[in-house]
Design an enzyme around this catalytic site. Sequence first.
Site, PDB file in Angstrom:
ATOM      1  CB  THR A 129       1.958 -11.541   2.325  1.00  0.00           C
ATOM      2  OG1 THR A 129       1.585 -10.881   1.116  1.00  0.00           O
ATOM      3  CG2 THR A 129       2.936 -10.681   3.090  1.00  0.00           C
ATOM      4  CD  GLU A 130       5.638 -17.662   3.722  1.00  0.00           C
ATOM      5  OE1 GLU A 130       6.822 -17.718   4.148  1.00  0.00           O
ATOM      6  OE2 GLU A 130       5.089 -18.580   3.100  1.00  0.00           O
ATOM      7  CB  ALA A 133       8.107 -13.877   1.505  1.00  0.00           C
ATOM      8  CB  SER A 135       8.167  -6.626  -2.590  1.00  0.00           C
ATOM      9  OG  SER A 135       7.487  -5.541  -2.041  1.00  0.00           O
ATOM     10  CD  GLN A 282      -9.233  31.137 -12.517  1.00  0.00           C
ATOM     11  OE1 GLN A 282      -8.321  31.848 -12.095  1.00  0.00           O
ATOM     12  NE2 GLN A 282      -9.687  31.229 -13.738  1.00  0.00           N
ATOM     13  CD  GLN A 339      -5.910  21.823   1.643  1.00  0.00           C
ATOM     14  OE1 GLN A 339      -5.546  20.829   2.284  1.00  0.00           O
ATOM     15  NE2 GLN A 339      -5.640  23.052   2.040  1.00  0.00           N
ATOM     16  N   GLY A 342     -11.858  21.716   3.812  1.00  0.00           N
ATOM     17  CA  GLY A 342     -11.242  22.483   4.903  1.00  0.00           C
ATOM     18  C   GLY A 342     -11.197  21.647   6.180  1.00  0.00           C
ATOM     19  CD  GLU A 366      -4.254  -7.724  -6.240  1.00  0.00           C
ATOM     20  OE1 GLU A 366      -4.716  -7.579  -5.087  1.00  0.00           O
ATOM     21  OE2 GLU A 366      -4.506  -8.712  -6.943  1.00  0.00           O
TER      22      GLU A 366
HETATM   23  C1  LIG Z   1      -4.611  -4.357   4.360  1.00  0.00           C
HETATM   24  C2  LIG Z   1      -3.722  -5.373   3.705  1.00  0.00           C
HETATM   25  C3  LIG Z   1      -4.293  -6.455   3.041  1.00  0.00           C
HETATM   26  C4  LIG Z   1      -3.485  -7.427   2.463  1.00  0.00           C
HETATM   27  N1  LIG Z   1      -4.055  -8.536   1.896  1.00  0.00           N
HETATM   28  C5  LIG Z   1      -3.260  -9.554   1.497  1.00  0.00           C
HETATM   29  C6  LIG Z   1      -3.828 -10.803   1.086  1.00  0.00           C
HETATM   30  O1  LIG Z   1      -5.059 -10.983   1.082  1.00  0.00           O
HETATM   31  N2  LIG Z   1      -2.985 -11.794   0.702  1.00  0.00           N
HETATM   32  C7  LIG Z   1      -1.634 -11.632   0.701  1.00  0.00           C
HETATM   33  O2  LIG Z   1      -0.938 -12.583   0.359  1.00  0.00           O
HETATM   34  N3  LIG Z   1      -1.053 -10.478   1.099  1.00  0.00           N
HETATM   35  C8  LIG Z   1      -1.828  -9.430   1.499  1.00  0.00           C
HETATM   36  N4  LIG Z   1      -1.262  -8.255   1.945  1.00  0.00           N
HETATM   37  C9  LIG Z   1       0.183  -8.099   1.916  1.00  0.00           C
HETATM   38  C10 LIG Z   1       0.653  -7.133   0.817  1.00  0.00           C
HETATM   39  O3  LIG Z   1       0.491  -7.726  -0.436  1.00  0.00           O
HETATM   40  C11 LIG Z   1       2.101  -6.755   1.125  1.00  0.00           C
HETATM   41  O4  LIG Z   1       2.061  -5.874   2.261  1.00  0.00           O
HETATM   42  C12 LIG Z   1       2.783  -6.062  -0.046  1.00  0.00           C
HETATM   43  O5  LIG Z   1       2.990  -6.959  -1.103  1.00  0.00           O
HETATM   44  C13 LIG Z   1       4.142  -5.465   0.345  1.00  0.00           C
HETATM   45  O6  LIG Z   1       4.906  -6.367   1.072  1.00  0.00           O
HETATM   46  P1  LIG Z   1       5.558  -5.896   2.477  1.00  0.00           P
HETATM   47  O7  LIG Z   1       4.493  -5.255   3.257  1.00  0.00           O
HETATM   48  O8  LIG Z   1       6.272  -7.043   3.057  1.00  0.00           O
HETATM   49  O9  LIG Z   1       6.566  -4.765   2.075  1.00  0.00           O
HETATM   50  P2  LIG Z   1       8.098  -4.957   1.620  1.00  0.00           P
HETATM   51  O10 LIG Z   1       8.157  -5.903   0.481  1.00  0.00           O
HETATM   52  O11 LIG Z   1       8.922  -5.231   2.823  1.00  0.00           O
HETATM   53  O12 LIG Z   1       8.426  -3.511   1.072  1.00  0.00           O
HETATM   54  C14 LIG Z   1       8.727  -2.412   1.924  1.00  0.00           C
HETATM   55  C15 LIG Z   1       9.007  -1.203   1.038  1.00  0.00           C
HETATM   56  O13 LIG Z   1      10.138  -1.484   0.180  1.00  0.00           O
HETATM   57  C16 LIG Z   1       9.758  -1.344  -1.174  1.00  0.00           C
HETATM   58  N5  LIG Z   1      10.460  -2.329  -1.986  1.00  0.00           N
HETATM   59  C17 LIG Z   1      10.544  -3.676  -1.796  1.00  0.00           C
HETATM   60  N6  LIG Z   1      11.260  -4.243  -2.767  1.00  0.00           N
HETATM   61  C18 LIG Z   1      11.628  -3.247  -3.621  1.00  0.00           C
HETATM   62  C19 LIG Z   1      12.372  -3.187  -4.841  1.00  0.00           C
HETATM   63  N7  LIG Z   1      12.859  -4.291  -5.409  1.00  0.00           N
HETATM   64  N8  LIG Z   1      12.561  -1.980  -5.425  1.00  0.00           N
HETATM   65  C20 LIG Z   1      12.040  -0.841  -4.867  1.00  0.00           C
HETATM   66  N9  LIG Z   1      11.332  -0.845  -3.724  1.00  0.00           N
HETATM   67  C21 LIG Z   1      11.116  -2.030  -3.112  1.00  0.00           C
HETATM   68  C22 LIG Z   1       8.256  -1.554  -1.206  1.00  0.00           C
HETATM   69  O14 LIG Z   1       7.654  -0.972  -2.353  1.00  0.00           O
HETATM   70  C23 LIG Z   1       7.836  -0.877   0.099  1.00  0.00           C
HETATM   71  O15 LIG Z   1       7.758   0.494  -0.104  1.00  0.00           O
HETATM   72  C24 LIG Z   1      -2.062  -7.278   2.518  1.00  0.00           C
HETATM   73  C25 LIG Z   1      -1.495  -6.178   3.172  1.00  0.00           C
HETATM   74  C26 LIG Z   1      -2.305  -5.255   3.789  1.00  0.00           C
HETATM   75  C27 LIG Z   1      -1.653  -4.115   4.552  1.00  0.00           C
END
Ligand SMILES: Cc1cc2nc3c(=O)[nH]c(=O)nc-3n(C[C@H](O)[C@H](O)[C@H](O)COP(=O)(O)OP(=O)(O)OC[C@H]3O[C@@H](n4cnc5c(N)ncnc54)[C@H](O)[C@@H]3O)c2cc1C
Length: 382
Positions: A129-130, A133, A135, A282, A339, A342, A366
Amino acid sequence: MLVETPQHPPEVYAQIREMAADFARDQILPHAEKIDRDESFPEDIFKQMAQLGLFGVTIPEEYGGGGVDCYAYAIVMEALARGYSSVADQCGLVELVATLIHQFGTDQQKARWLSSVTGFERKVAYCLTEAEAGSDLSSIRTTAVRQSSGWRLNGSKLWINNAPLADIGIVLARTDPEKGHRGMSVFVVDLHADGVSRGPREHKMGQRGSQVGPLFFDDVQLPGEALLGEQDRGFYMIMSVLEKGRVGIGALATGIAQAGLEAARDYAKTRKQFGRPIADFQGIQWMLAQMSMEIAAARALVQRAALLIDNGKSATEASSMAKCFASDMAVRQTAEAVQIFGGSGYIKGYEVERLYRDAKITQIYEGTNQIQRTIIARQLLK
Ligand SMILES: Cc1cc2nc3c(=O)[nH]c(=O)nc-3n(C[C@H](O)[C@H](O)[C@H](O)COP(=O)(O)OP(=O)(O)OC[C@H]3O[C@@H](n4cnc5c(N)ncnc54)[C@H](O)[C@@H]3O)c2cc1C
């Protein structure tokens, strides 16, 4: 639906389940609340896990792994997460890194890295992740430029698990900027090398025993043998091991929900209102029954995906289903556990309060659950 079968006799998996469950109950769970409160890194627990062979479950024994399969890995991940999901998350991280090195490394690379990774002598990071970059991994900007003797790495990575303390990182970088995701490669980077620096760790909502932060690469000189697998095939390599990664997160989420169910069930049997245990109502019984059903369904999806992988079948759709369903279920069902408690469920120090926070990230890392649904739909519509 085609049902794949496990590779080993049932007693093999029963033994693994018992060992991991005993360890989680005796050595992890008693420390979970303190680790969460202090945001500490439970190094002692990880060292014990390495001795028990709980890192690198699917990696051959000659490289210090468990020599079993993805079905066993799912069992271990669920059991560890029943203790504390940050601990299971470390197990998942090691599994991913070790799988990549084992699957794509040369004999020399495997000999150099694998045993120290599964033995927890070298802590690892998985650096995709960057800032721009998440998703969309095809838009990473980190570059590795070929030089006469190796590569020069520049760029930065964000939210990387273990970043503050890792020794080696699997880094995805552009090696041919003209070719998009077809021009990316994977490197094993010594994170103590000149030019590597780390930013401050993040403070997270949940899974606070995992340390996450940024990594910076400023003209880092990499030797030729840092390249893992084929040049420009890195994106595909990363995608191929993510199937196993998603099975692992599905199992981890199932373990969190199972912990919530057990806590809620025990509380419901002892908490009295209107002169009797709330478990007599229940309304509460149906909540517990729903939790139990959904957990069983998630576990079945996780096992199905694991068995497809173990039998050499495509698990793209199955692993996305397992990860997506189990993590959504864990968030829903830990909310139900709160829940049932409570007001107590909202108070720090109660396990369900932590479980609810810990569950949330499983819908995000992931690959977010929106991305998992896109993968499932793509398979349906092709
Ligand atoms: C605690 C933690 C640990 C992590 N560990 C690692 C690690 O070890 N290595 C690593 O490389 N990364 C890691 N990450 C990064 C993580 O994989 C990313 O946060 C994740 O992939 C989502 O990317 P983003 O946060 O940039 O969200 P974005 O990609 O900006 O997405 C924002 C929102 O838009 C939605 N979205 C984006 N594209 C689409 C689409 N085409 N269609 C529908 N919805 C979309 C997403 O589902 C999300 O709801 C970690 C993140 C956290 C918070």
